[in-house]
Design a protein around this motif. Sequence first.
Motif, PDB file in Angstrom:
ATOM      1  N   ALA A   1      18.135   8.173  -7.573  1.00 19.48           N
ATOM      2  CA  ALA A   1      17.293   9.181  -8.389  1.00 19.48           C
ATOM      3  C   ALA A   1      17.569  10.565  -7.832  1.00 19.48           C
ATOM      4  CB  ALA A   1      15.662   8.881  -7.821  1.00 19.48           C
TER       5      ALA A   1
ATOM      6  N   PHE B   1      17.625   7.396 -15.696  1.00 20.39           N
ATOM      7  CA  PHE B   1      16.178   8.418 -15.561  1.00 20.39           C
ATOM      8  C   PHE B   1      16.244   9.121 -16.804  1.00 20.39           C
ATOM      9  CE2 PHE B   1      17.954   7.400 -11.401  1.00 20.39           C
ATOM     10  CZ  PHE B   1      16.924   6.888 -10.791  1.00 20.39           C
ATOM     11  N   THR B   2      14.962   9.266 -17.407  1.00 23.33           N
ATOM     12  CA  THR B   2      14.756   9.990 -18.561  1.00 23.33           C
ATOM     13  C   THR B   2      14.352  11.694 -18.240  1.00 23.33           C
ATOM     14  OG1 THR B   2      12.291   9.501 -18.746  1.00 23.33           O
ATOM     15  CG2 THR B   2      13.699   8.051 -19.773  1.00 23.33           C
TER      16      THR B   2
ATOM     17  N   LYS C   1      11.688  12.995 -19.217  1.00 25.62           N
ATOM     18  CA  LYS C   1      10.211  12.881 -18.919  1.00 25.62           C
ATOM     19  C   LYS C   1      10.131  12.376 -17.557  1.00 25.62           C
ATOM     20  CE  LYS C   1       5.975  10.853 -20.243  1.00 25.62           C
ATOM     21  NZ  LYS C   1       5.218   9.968 -21.387  1.00 25.62           N
ATOM     22  N   GLU C   2      10.746  11.201 -16.942  1.00 28.10           N
ATOM     23  CA  GLU C   2      10.503  11.036 -15.449  1.00 28.10           C
ATOM     24  C   GLU C   2      11.160  12.034 -14.524  1.00 28.10           C
ATOM     25  OE1 GLU C   2      11.286   6.335 -15.789  1.00 28.10           O
ATOM     26  OE2 GLU C   2      12.981   7.604 -15.918  1.00 28.10           O
TER      27      GLU C   2
ATOM     28  N   GLU D   1       8.569  15.008 -14.422  1.00 28.48           N
ATOM     29  CA  GLU D   1       7.463  14.497 -13.852  1.00 28.48           C
ATOM     30  C   GLU D   1       7.466  14.761 -12.313  1.00 28.48           C
ATOM     31  OE1 GLU D   1       4.812  10.355 -12.403  1.00 28.48           O
ATOM     32  OE2 GLU D   1       6.104  10.347 -14.494  1.00 28.48           O
TER      33      GLU D   1
ATOM     34  N   GLU E   1      11.167   7.372  -6.043  1.00 31.56           N
ATOM     35  CA  GLU E   1      10.975   5.816  -6.629  1.00 31.56           C
ATOM     36  C   GLU E   1       9.542   5.728  -7.407  1.00 31.56           C
ATOM     37  OE1 GLU E   1      11.658   1.145  -5.265  1.00 31.56           O
ATOM     38  OE2 GLU E   1      12.106   2.968  -3.802  1.00 31.56           O
ATOM     39  N   PHE E   2       9.384   5.093  -8.607  1.00 32.72           N
ATOM     40  CA  PHE E   2       8.457   4.806  -9.264  1.00 32.72           C
ATOM     41  C   PHE E   2       7.966   3.350  -9.170  1.00 32.72           C
ATOM     42  CE2 PHE E   2      10.342   8.055 -12.297  1.00 32.72           C
ATOM     43  CZ  PHE E   2       9.338   9.184 -11.954  1.00 32.72           C
TER      44      PHE E   2
ATOM     45  N   ASN F   1      -0.389   2.754 -10.060  1.00 32.19           N
ATOM     46  CA  ASN F   1       1.054   3.216 -10.437  1.00 32.19           C
ATOM     47  C   ASN F   1       1.168   4.604  -9.697  1.00 32.19           C
ATOM     48  OD1 ASN F   1       2.321   4.541 -13.380  1.00 32.19           O
ATOM     49  ND2 ASN F   1       3.140   3.105 -12.398  1.00 32.19           N
TER      50      ASN F   1
ATOM     51  N   VAL G   1       4.344   7.333  -7.531  1.00 32.73           N
ATOM     52  CA  VAL G   1       5.794   7.913  -7.461  1.00 32.73           C
ATOM     53  C   VAL G   1       5.872   8.170  -5.892  1.00 32.73           C
ATOM     54  CG1 VAL G   1       5.101  10.188  -7.713  1.00 32.73           C
ATOM     55  CG2 VAL G   1       7.570   9.758  -7.972  1.00 32.73           C
TER      56      VAL G   1
ATOM     57  N   ARG H   1       0.697   8.876 -10.110  1.00 32.76           N
ATOM     58  CA  ARG H   1       1.211   9.371 -11.111  1.00 32.76           C
ATOM     59  C   ARG H   1       0.658  10.061 -12.274  1.00 32.76           C
ATOM     60  NH1 ARG H   1       6.118   5.660 -13.505  1.00 32.76           N
ATOM     61  NH2 ARG H   1       6.642   7.626 -14.398  1.00 32.76           N
TER      62      ARG H   1
END
Length: 226
Positions: free
Chosen positions: A81, A115-116, A118-119, A122, A183-184, A192, A194, A215
Amino acid sequence: MKSIKILPLLLLLFLFSCGKLATTPEDKKSVDEILKFYGGYVETMKGVQTLNGKTSDFFEVEIKESKLINNQPQRAISNAANIAFIVSQNQKPGEYDVIKTKLLLSDGASFTKSFTQKELQEVKDIYPEVEKINSFLLNKNYSGILEMFDPKFKPKEEVAKEALSGMDSKGGSITKIQFQGFEFIDDANLGNIVVIREVGVRDHVFPFINIAFDRKTKKLLNIEFP
């Protein structure tokens, strides 16, 4: 030797212009920053992938013979990540839809993670909160940290202050904190989340620091020194 490899799929040549496939200054900067952080050897590749009918352009980083990564096999996810985050920090906004990381470990194992955009965004959005916590830790402002907690998960003030000051007395004050990935996680107790992975620099030890955020609300839920 750093290199950009082009996937040997004719489809990619139709979907990307020659300019898009070429190595950009941002690509080179990304690789330089990864090597500065991890050492070892890095190869990169860019192309197009189609998943569930959706087409995305990606940038992939493969790294091997990094002492830091090989010494932390239990932190493969957060190291992957972190590499993706380094790439995203050095690219133009929205340059790649997906950033992939492949770690080649010294025992012959490998670890791959995607990893997108969007992620990664975030994590970028929550990073000012991380920096605020780091500043409080460096300045021993334990009250400031407690005020950042979601009220439902806020520890008792006397217990938290005693624990934090006790670590300072035992290992020395924290003088520097380094971001080392995220890490999610779907946690049974916290939901949920991060988890931001960091490492501190003390006089005698280099403790890991894990900071958990909701998140959805971006509220602080937990800090631990494993």
